[in-house]
Motif scaffolding. Structure first.
Motif: not given
Length: 338
Positions: A250-260
């Protein structure tokens, strides 16, 4: 015809030919040749052939005349209705209800219904950032930053193609997480606290982003091939990661969304500067986000960026729950949080 037959018979008699010589040696009485009977039979044969020929020539062949326009339209309409009935079988009693928009027009979409549409919350804070503190946080943050490097090299500032690729990846985590929570709920006979639905909603929302971007950007064959490769690798990698450490996943996805969020912000900058044409919004985006009829590409990217910010919050929140040593079902799920 009668004269020809008479001459042939007379010639045969004149040359001494006997029509009955093949049975002349038989012990039984033979029937003598009757010229008149022979001529009558020849006449009957000739007359029968002539009558048949006349009958065949006198019968008018059946020609199918084209139907009048009204009848033709009726037949085409009937064929069209039959085709629709063939697609949707009523045997099982399943039939889509008649759904209309607020203005009375027919609802054109099967992939989502009017009650699934919404207006994006544009007031969300786009600048939020989870500062990596623990070792796993730093691993997640560095991993996402490394994944950005090949993306920047390949797409550069082609943000339409970048967004399309991003959404094919972003729609995977919610589906994987929802699926694994669903299986866990079945194994343990426990409720999920609404998190199954929340994660599947996220996956569906990301997929609608992709359906919108496909209307705006037509991917080339090599980009489609890249999508197949990236999706296959990312799905299996994220599946294994979620099985090992859900909080890291979930933390990886959170950072992916920040990049998005960052990518869509740059997309908007290019639209404002005129580098990317601000074309009219696709019809599917207007209905899904309840945008005005004259909405443009800028409006679409703005609401998509807001969605990504909500997904950022949900995944960082889920990771924090795991970091506290709790399960997701112990915290209220943000169902309907877009």
């Amino acid at each position: 015809m009668n004269r020809i037959a008479a001459r042939s018979v007379a010639g045969a008699l004149r040359h001494g030919r006997n029509f009955n010589r093949h049975i002349s040696t038989a012990p039984v009485a033979t029937r003598t040749f009757d010229t008149a009977d022979y001529l009558n039979r020849q006449n009957a044969t000739a007359f029968g052939s002539f009558y048949s020929s006349r009958m065949m020539s006198s019968v008018t062949p059946s020609v199918q005349t084209p139907p009048p326009p009204a009848e033709k339209d009726q037949k085409e309409s009937s064929a069209s209705d039959a085709k629709k009935d063939a697609v949707v079988s009523h045997y099982w009693g399943i039939k889509r209800p008649e759904i209309r928009r607020e203005d009375g027009s027919e609802w054109p979409w099967n992939c989502f219904m009017p009650w699934e549409t919404y207006q994006a919350d544009l007031s969300i804070d786009l600048s939020k950032h989870h500062v990596p503190k623990t070792f796993l946080d730093k691993v997640a943050y560095r991993t996402v930053k490394l994944l950005r490097i090949p993306t920047d090299i390949f797409f550069q500032r082609r943000y339409g193609c970048r967004a399309m690729m991003l959404e094919t990846v972003a729609a995977v985590p919610g589906m994987v997480g929802g699926m694994l929570l669903h299986l866990r709920s079945l194994r343990r006979f426990q409720q999920s606290g609404g998190w199954i639905k929340a994660l599947l909603e996220e996956a569906e929302n990301e997929r609608m982003h992709l359906m919108t971007m496909v209307e705006l950007v037509k991917p080339a064959w090599y980009e489609r091939l890249l999508v197949l490769t990236v999706q296959g690798v990312f799905f299996n990698a994220f599946f294994g990661l979620y099985m090992i450490s859900p909080k890291l996943a979930h933390r990886v996805v959170g950072y992916l969304e920040e990049e998005a969020i960052h990518s869509y912000t740059e997309y908007l900058k290019d639209i404002d500067s005129g580098k990317i044409e601000n074309v009219p919004a696709p019809a599917i985006a207007i209905d899904y986000w309840r945008l005005p009829k004259d909405a443009t590409l800028k409006d679409v990217i703005t609401v998509i960026r807001a969605d990504e910010a909500h997904h950022r919050d949900v995944n960082h929140f889920a990771s924090d729950i795991h970091y506290q040593g709790k399960e997701l079902r112990e915290a209220p799920a943000p169902v309907g949080y877009h």
